[in-house]
Design an enzyme around this catalytic site. Sequence first.
Site, PDB file in Angstrom:
ATOM      1  N   GLY A 267       0.835  -1.190   0.000  1.00 47.30           N
ATOM      2  CA  GLY A 267       0.000   0.000   0.000  1.00 47.30           C
ATOM      3  C   GLY A 267       0.865   1.233   0.000  1.00 47.30           C
ATOM      4  O   GLY A 267       2.039   1.184   0.349  1.00 47.30           O
ATOM      5  N   SER A 268       0.306   2.351  -0.421  1.00 49.43           N
ATOM      6  CA  SER A 268       1.052   3.612  -0.439  1.00 49.43           C
ATOM      7  C   SER A 268       0.086   4.737  -0.774  1.00 49.43           C
ATOM      8  O   SER A 268      -1.092   4.506  -1.065  1.00 49.43           O
ATOM      9  CB  SER A 268       2.192   3.565  -1.466  1.00 49.43           C
ATOM     10  OG  SER A 268       1.682   3.303  -2.760  1.00 49.43           O
TER      11      SER A 268
END
Length: 368
Positions: free
Chosen positions: A254-255
């Site tokens: 995720g980011s």
Amino acid sequence: MPRRSRGRLALVGAALAAVTAGLLPGAAAADPGGRDREHRPSDRGLSAVIRYTEYGVPHILAADYANLGFGTGWAQAADQVCVLADGFATVRGERSRHFGASGAPDGSLSSATTNLASDLYFRGVAEAGTVEALLRTPAPAGPSRELKELMRGWAAGYNAWLRKNRVTDPACAGAGWVRPVTALDVARRGFAVSVLGGQGRAVDGITAARPPAAPATGATARATAGAEGAPDVDPEAAAEAARALFAPENATMGSNAVAFSGTTTANGRGLLLGNPHYPWQGGRRFWQSQQTIPGELNVSGASLLGTTVVNIGFNDKVAWSHTVATGVPLNLHQLTLVPGDPTAYLVDGKPERMTAREVTVADRDGAP
């Protein structure tokens, strides 16, 4: 971070934002005392100028891409030689030889849970010539001439640092796995980074694969310990495992990336925030630098360790970051096996035989 990259041996920004940006927070080691230091490493026809500014951020100046790679490899080795050497032992398929087959890699270059699984996978990649085939592929599907020169220079810079400096970090001082690298090693590391979200997620499954009726023995049993083995595969269990693989709640990547126009900022200039959700330590951390070839390239930002280019950063016209897509870039296919022959399957009603390849890795604690 992007989950796939076809034929690319180094990550590049997957989303571009045309903004004027400030430098994103980097992961370079804090070194306030390193301000204004200048180094001019050279070796075997390659050279660069490396100026360290506040907090130890290197600004690498070079005449062309090979020399820029040289300076980048030298500076990364000076900062993180043990972490880099550990990663090269991984992509060479030599973790079992140096650290024992049952030990666990740090997870930075694949999902393998044991050194043996990691080695079987990466030795398989090497013996199949996967990366060599990508290197032979013409750009843009394959790497550009500039990227090849960067990789050649990076390997030369890393090796020059090893020849001219003594490793003092107790994590790897005197270790036999701290060795010179080749441009192919650098390319293989870039390949591993590029497929982290694809086949890199399935290393234990890939290395545990075996004919349904074939019992695991010896080292194979060690590699497949805990895997779904069975002479008779339960279709419901296989379906449930597939659902778990694709379930969004089980995603491990995720980011965030957020771009602001000048109408929303205090100084009227654009702003890009890249927040990659990657660790501060280990083989999957970012490393901050500025890379300059006068009249050709001037870019600042952060690279994944062991890669040759700025992955998240900016120049005087554009800033870029990348983030994880919600889609899963892989598909599952169920093969219909030929009755009585578990290593052949049917394609349009005709048998297709699987290709067998034996991969052998050295083991510190026993026979290969």
